[in-house]
Design a protein around this motif. Sequence first.
Motif, mmCIF file in Angstrom:
data_model
loop_
_atom_site.group_PDB
_atom_site.id
_atom_site.type_symbol
_atom_site.label_atom_id
_atom_site.label_comp_id
_atom_site.label_asym_id
_atom_site.label_seq_id
_atom_site.Cartn_x
_atom_site.Cartn_y
_atom_site.Cartn_z
ATOM 1 N N ASN A 193 0.812 -1.219 0.000
ATOM 2 C CA ASN A 193 0.000 0.000 0.000
ATOM 3 C C ASN A 193 0.841 1.263 0.000
ATOM 4 O OD1 ASN A 193 0.868 -0.037 2.660
ATOM 5 N ND2 ASN A 193 -1.147 0.345 3.535
ATOM 6 N N MET A 194 2.007 1.229 0.644
ATOM 7 C CA MET A 194 2.861 2.418 0.685
ATOM 8 C C MET A 194 4.181 2.221 -0.040
ATOM 9 S SD MET A 194 2.357 4.068 4.486
ATOM 10 C CE MET A 194 2.915 2.647 5.402
ATOM 11 N N CYS A 195 4.543 0.979 -0.323
ATOM 12 C CA CYS A 195 5.892 0.722 -0.830
ATOM 13 C C CYS A 195 5.885 -0.479 -1.765
ATOM 14 C CB CYS A 195 6.836 0.470 0.346
ATOM 15 S SG CYS A 195 8.496 -0.032 -0.147
ATOM 16 N N CYS A 196 6.351 -0.266 -2.996
ATOM 17 C CA CYS A 196 6.367 -1.353 -3.965
ATOM 18 C C CYS A 196 7.450 -2.385 -3.662
ATOM 19 C CB CYS A 196 6.553 -0.804 -5.376
ATOM 20 S SG CYS A 196 8.052 0.169 -5.591
ATOM 21 N N LEU A 197 8.418 -2.039 -2.789
ATOM 22 C CA LEU A 197 9.480 -2.974 -2.439
ATOM 23 C C LEU A 197 9.054 -4.008 -1.410
ATOM 24 C CD1 LEU A 197 12.753 -0.833 -2.163
ATOM 25 C CD2 LEU A 197 12.240 -2.616 -3.807
ATOM 26 N N HIS A 198 7.915 -3.792 -0.765
ATOM 27 C CA HIS A 198 7.519 -4.704 0.310
ATOM 28 C C HIS A 198 7.485 -6.167 -0.143
ATOM 29 C CE1 HIS A 198 5.375 -1.538 3.062
ATOM 30 N NE2 HIS A 198 6.683 -1.557 3.221
ATOM 31 N N ALA A 199 6.942 -6.420 -1.332
ATOM 32 C CA ALA A 199 6.801 -7.800 -1.790
ATOM 33 C C ALA A 199 8.162 -8.483 -1.899
ATOM 34 C CB ALA A 199 6.065 -7.851 -3.127
ATOM 35 N N VAL A 235 -4.036 6.241 0.772
ATOM 36 C CA VAL A 235 -2.595 6.496 0.806
ATOM 37 C C VAL A 235 -2.273 7.690 -0.089
ATOM 38 C CG1 VAL A 235 -0.302 5.540 0.351
ATOM 39 C CG2 VAL A 235 -2.112 4.071 1.278
ATOM 40 N N TYR A 236 -1.686 8.706 0.502
ATOM 41 C CA TYR A 236 -1.392 9.965 -0.194
ATOM 42 C C TYR A 236 -0.566 9.765 -1.456
ATOM 43 C CZ TYR A 236 1.438 14.210 -0.935
ATOM 44 O OH TYR A 236 2.107 15.253 -1.489
ATOM 45 N N THR A 237 0.471 8.930 -1.371
ATOM 46 C CA THR A 237 1.383 8.784 -2.508
ATOM 47 C C THR A 237 0.788 7.964 -3.639
ATOM 48 O OG1 THR A 237 2.440 6.962 -1.299
ATOM 49 C CG2 THR A 237 3.508 9.122 -1.200
ATOM 50 N N ASN A 238 -0.390 7.381 -3.440
ATOM 51 C CA ASN A 238 -1.056 6.662 -4.522
ATOM 52 C C ASN A 238 -1.984 7.567 -5.328
ATOM 53 O OD1 ASN A 238 0.197 4.339 -3.708
ATOM 54 N ND2 ASN A 238 -1.559 3.466 -2.660
ATOM 55 N N THR A 262 -4.359 15.865 -7.236
ATOM 56 C CA THR A 262 -4.972 15.664 -5.921
ATOM 57 C C THR A 262 -3.997 16.027 -4.819
ATOM 58 O OG1 THR A 262 -6.343 13.873 -6.822
ATOM 59 C CG2 THR A 262 -6.100 13.984 -4.424
ATOM 60 N N ARG A 263 -2.734 15.648 -5.000
ATOM 61 C CA ARG A 263 -1.733 16.005 -3.991
ATOM 62 C C ARG A 263 -1.636 17.530 -3.859
ATOM 63 N NH1 ARG A 263 3.499 12.033 -4.882
ATOM 64 N NH2 ARG A 263 2.400 10.297 -5.866
ATOM 65 N N PHE A 264 -1.686 18.218 -5.011
ATOM 66 C CA PHE A 264 -1.596 19.676 -4.955
ATOM 67 C C PHE A 264 -2.770 20.274 -4.206
ATOM 68 C CE2 PHE A 264 -2.797 23.789 -6.878
ATOM 69 C CZ PHE A 264 -1.777 24.549 -6.310
ATOM 70 N N GLU A 265 -3.938 19.675 -4.322
ATOM 71 C CA GLU A 265 -5.097 20.190 -3.587
ATOM 72 C C GLU A 265 -4.830 20.207 -2.081
ATOM 73 O OE1 GLU A 265 -8.469 17.873 -4.667
ATOM 74 O OE2 GLU A 265 -8.432 18.485 -6.776
ATOM 75 N N TYR A 266 -4.149 19.170 -1.584
ATOM 76 C CA TYR A 266 -3.798 19.147 -0.164
ATOM 77 C C TYR A 266 -2.869 20.310 0.175
ATOM 78 C CZ TYR A 266 -5.636 14.351 0.164
ATOM 79 O OH TYR A 266 -6.433 13.226 0.154
#
Length: 411
Positions: free
Chosen positions: A115-121, A317-320, A325-329
């Motif tokens: 959910n936050m990191c593609c390296l987790h797997a 998750v913000y980074t997804n 959308t991030r700019f709106e925050y």
Amino acid sequence: MGEVDLKTVQKKVTAGASHRKLLAAAEAGQPICVASAGIPNEVMHAMGVYPIYPESLAAISAGIGKAGPFFDESRTRGLSNAICSYTRSGLGICWTSQTAFGPIPRPTIAVTDVNMCCLHATWWAYLEDHFTLPTFYMDMPVTDDPGAPEYIDYYESQVRDMVAFVERNTACRLDMDRLREALADSDRAGHYWKKMMELRRHRPSPMSFRALAGQVLPLVIALGERDTADFYEALYHQCLEDVKEGKTPAQGGEKYRLIWNGIPIWHHLQLINYFEEKGASFVWEPYTSLNWGNKTSTGRLDLDRPFHTLAEKYTNVYTNKPIATRFEYFDQAIRDYAVDGVVMFSNRSCRPQSIGQQELIQLIQERHGLPVLIFEGDQADPEGFSWDDARMRVDGFIEILEGRTRRGGQA
């Protein structure tokens, strides 16, 4: 809840206290789960499983200057410095079965998702092989719309599958009443965290980003525990008193109000102090304000729909989310928190945190005309980071803010 003394409850939620609880849990025969940050740890708590979070241990090790041996272990096993420093340090911790506070017991199971990191797997595949652990890989398909109802429904099924995995591989069984109790404590902790973030709108802001970087730990590793909820409620009331008294971490008074974008630079947290010495407060960060707490549409957890509310929270998750959308925050925070400037941490390790920063900078400057300072480095590995260079760049940024003030405009 009766009034809780902040200092008393804070001692129960430190990293050292967490390590002692871990050892006690293992001694008592509780299953130990090596887990990635971002899985629903309320479920772990409700089922009587004690989680170990290598990412948090990596950040803590960097913050107290004790990550070296773990990086060395990863280096001897052939991992390149181009790989995320959390991964290298976290694997080093697990490969040596040591933390900055002492040994870790052998885990029983492992759970991760992306959910936050593609390296987790990949990271957890190494752990699965090393410990020969039953491992559950929660599926979270790539999306730029994590709030879609069908996406939340799908992840709800993954949370239920996680419960089934734990029950297959341990003697633990989920009690729904206990889960609702854990959710109630998690909800209270997340609620007071969000209320603290809102207190930072006051001028001067009462809270230091340096302190918050450490105080976020129980939200990452101990949600569902009563001590965690008590801690954030007590901390909120202390911050409320600080607002009333006009306290600020900015020395000599708050002159400038800033945003920090990115994970803290754990190995040089004194960089935040240096800003504060110059009269600058960090009043908003996506890391603190958007990553943790009750990330649901209502801002609360729904105890009547425990699996669904957890799915809504952990898929948000913000980074997804897309750059727009991030700019709106950022746009909202700049106005709500009366921000004078932005500091961007371009992080060599966490690509999701850094991707899109240039576009964000352009949008911020086009709409608000704010000065932006960019730091390049790594969140946990100090290699290549120059403290002298960092201070010089902060000095230059403060001069820009001072110049804007002298010209009579917003700082």
